[in-house]
Design an enzyme around this catalytic site. Structure first.
Site, PDB file in Angstrom:
ATOM      1  N   LYS A 123     -19.200  -4.840 -17.948  1.00 16.84           N
ATOM      2  CA  LYS A 123     -19.691  -5.203 -19.502  1.00 16.84           C
ATOM      3  C   LYS A 123     -18.922  -5.756 -20.289  1.00 16.84           C
ATOM      4  O   LYS A 123     -18.895  -6.264 -20.957  1.00 16.84           O
ATOM      5  CB  LYS A 123     -18.611  -3.783 -20.360  1.00 16.84           C
ATOM      6  CG  LYS A 123     -19.214  -2.453 -19.600  1.00 16.84           C
ATOM      7  CD  LYS A 123     -18.630  -0.980 -20.374  1.00 16.84           C
ATOM      8  CE  LYS A 123     -18.956   0.280 -20.150  1.00 16.84           C
ATOM      9  NZ  LYS A 123     -18.096   0.635 -21.157  1.00 16.84           N
ATOM     10  N   LYS A 162     -24.294   9.027 -25.527  1.00 12.44           N
ATOM     11  CA  LYS A 162     -24.614   7.306 -24.495  1.00 12.44           C
ATOM     12  C   LYS A 162     -23.226   6.560 -24.920  1.00 12.44           C
ATOM     13  O   LYS A 162     -23.065   5.839 -26.434  1.00 12.44           O
ATOM     14  CB  LYS A 162     -25.365   7.112 -24.693  1.00 12.44           C
ATOM     15  CG  LYS A 162     -27.010   8.149 -24.172  1.00 12.44           C
ATOM     16  CD  LYS A 162     -26.997   8.085 -22.791  1.00 12.44           C
ATOM     17  CE  LYS A 162     -27.549   9.053 -21.951  1.00 12.44           C
ATOM     18  NZ  LYS A 162     -27.666  10.459 -22.243  1.00 12.44           N
ATOM     19  N   ASP A 163     -22.693   5.759 -24.503  1.00 12.46           N
ATOM     20  CA  ASP A 163     -21.715   4.472 -24.477  1.00 12.46           C
ATOM     21  C   ASP A 163     -22.471   3.601 -25.762  1.00 12.46           C
ATOM     22  O   ASP A 163     -23.941   2.731 -25.200  1.00 12.46           O
ATOM     23  CB  ASP A 163     -21.670   4.192 -23.098  1.00 12.46           C
ATOM     24  CG  ASP A 163     -20.516   3.469 -23.057  1.00 12.46           C
ATOM     25  OD1 ASP A 163     -19.748   2.564 -24.244  1.00 12.46           O
ATOM     26  OD2 ASP A 163     -19.746   2.735 -21.596  1.00 12.46           O
ATOM     27  N   ARG A 164     -21.663   2.734 -26.682  1.00 13.84           N
ATOM     28  CA  ARG A 164     -22.198   2.250 -26.916  1.00 13.84           C
ATOM     29  C   ARG A 164     -22.190   0.976 -26.578  1.00 13.84           C
ATOM     30  O   ARG A 164     -22.847   0.228 -27.258  1.00 13.84           O
ATOM     31  CB  ARG A 164     -20.996   2.534 -28.418  1.00 13.84           C
ATOM     32  CG  ARG A 164     -20.999   0.989 -29.721  1.00 13.84           C
ATOM     33  CD  ARG A 164     -20.414   1.341 -31.243  1.00 13.84           C
ATOM     34  NE  ARG A 164     -18.895   0.719 -30.378  1.00 13.84           N
ATOM     35  CZ  ARG A 164     -18.431  -0.441 -30.490  1.00 13.84           C
ATOM     36  NH1 ARG A 164     -19.287  -1.425 -30.715  1.00 13.84           N
ATOM     37  NH2 ARG A 164     -17.690  -0.769 -30.526  1.00 13.84           N
TER      38      ARG A 164
END
EC number: 5.4.99.27
Length: 396
Positions: free
Chosen positions: A42, A100-102
């Site tokens: 990330k 869903k992931d930010r």
């Protein structure tokens, strides 16, 4: 499995619990030593890509407008709110399958119930998003049904691991490990996001369970409602069950039975919600376990968990009874009559592939992984099986 006996009804002293530590999924055991000492993910939104897999034939008619959207830096619930404001419809008329992931680049479907198919005059162009947020509509279709939660089959992940130490890393050993988990799967732990920042969801669960139970109301006449209302305090209840499950799975990883089964086991049929119990493990079951047709399961704690028996049941009871924290959580779940469910202990990995980009700086390497997981599972479970110390970069 017997219900938990809470000999000490007094709530735990929350001040003495390190929630960050008890919910730290990096401490959970793995069947094999992860081959990568440390890595970072990330570092940018494009380093963590999630694509929703939702095969569907659209009717081309009906009043539900389905939008395939790519987003980054914005969470699913907030985007649903923006869509409802744009279409001037109630938020309840916006559907999506999963969160869903930010901090990722994700694609997913939304459905909007548009009465009489009267679209807004302007295109969807949200103005209440920041510089590091983006929303792009990739496709749209009319359909005769709303998109409901849990509809999509799976998610594809494309994850870039950076900062892999070159001098400590043997590419061949990493690739051998990837081949192994691609064939055998990994422990199906719940990911850290289930527990909130520093484990606060467990703190909230304990606070909830410490409050008096609401008084029972007189039985009401049967309602014509087809669906029950969403469970109150769902986040706290889910976190409590997830922590208990992770500890049960950890015990099964340590004794080596997480993918082989035990006497009294409840098995899950791969790719479905079907389960069945077996008092003994015979050659037929061993063969089905070996080829991934079935998986051992662990408890999502609650009442009526009566299918499991024998050694498998004793292990689950021991895990909960030996921990005051887990005992308190299990008791709270039972007192609120949360119905027990089962979850597979093994997580199969589909379509695993990888590549080593031509990037190398200061003796570090980059690895890009691509794989598909069924709905309800966590990519962090795959990463935890590979990396001993996984760091999350701070996105700008």
């Amino acid at each position: 499995m017997t219900a938990i006996s809470n000999n000490d009804p007094r709530p735990l002293d929350l001040a003495n619990i390190d929630f960050s530590t008890v919910t730290d999924t990096s401490r959970l055991p793995q069947p094999m030593m992860p081959p990568i000492k440390q890595a970072t993910y990330k570092a940018s939104a494009t380093d963590f890509v999630v694509n929703e897999i939702l095969p569907l034939d659209f009717t081309g008619e009906g009043e539900h407008l389905w939008l395939h959207i790519e987003k980054s830096g914005i969470n699913t619930a907030y985007l649903a709110k923006l869509l409802s404001e744009w279409a001037d419809i109630p938020l309840r008329d916006v559907g999506y399958s999963g969160l869903k992931d930010r901090q990722a680049l994700t694609t997913q479907w939304f459905s909007l119930r548009i009465p009489l198919r009267q679209l807004p005059e302007s295109e969807f162009a949200p103005i209440d998003i920041g510089d590091n947020e983006s929303v792009t509509i990739l496709a749209q279709h009319w359909h005769n049904k709303k998109l409901n939660r849990g509809t999509h089959r799976a998610n594809q992940f494309i994850i870039t691991l950076r900062g892999i130490e070159g001098q400590d890393t043997d590419k061949s050993s990493i690739e051998q490990h990837l081949q192994h988990i691609s064939a055998s799967g990994v422990p199906n732990y719940f990911g850290p996001q289930r527990f909130g920042w520093n484990g606060n969801n467990i703190r909230e669960a304990l606070a909830l369970f410490a409050r008096p139970l609401p008084e029972k109301r007189p039985a009401a006449k049967k309602s014509k409602r087809k669906r029950a209302p969403r469970e109150q305090n769902a986040m706290e209840l889910s976190a409590a069950r997830s922590l208990i499950f992770n500890e049960i799975l950890a015990a099964r990883v340590q004794d080596g039975s997480w993918n082989t089964g035990l006497a009294g086991e409840v098995f899950n049929l791969d790719g479905s919600g079907s389960i069945f119990a077996s008092e003994d493990i015979d050659d037929t079951l061993r063969a089905r376990l070996a080829n991934g047709d079935i998986h051992p399961t662990g408890a999502l704690w609650g009442v009526d968990n009566d299918k499991i028996s024998g050694l498998a049941a004793r292990i689950e009871d021991k895990v909960v009874n030996n921990s005051p924290l887990l005992t308190q959580l299990a008791t709270g779940l039972e007192q609120r009559h949360v119905k027990a469910q089962r979850r597979a202990l093994r997580l199969p990995i589909e379509d695993m592939s990888w590549e080593w980009p031509d990037e190398q700086h200061n003796d570090t390497q980059t690895l890009v992984l691509s794989f598909t997981l069924t709905t309800g599972s966590f990519a962090t479970s795959v990463l935890a099986s590979m990396v001993q110390q996984l760091h999350t970069a701070e996105l700008n």
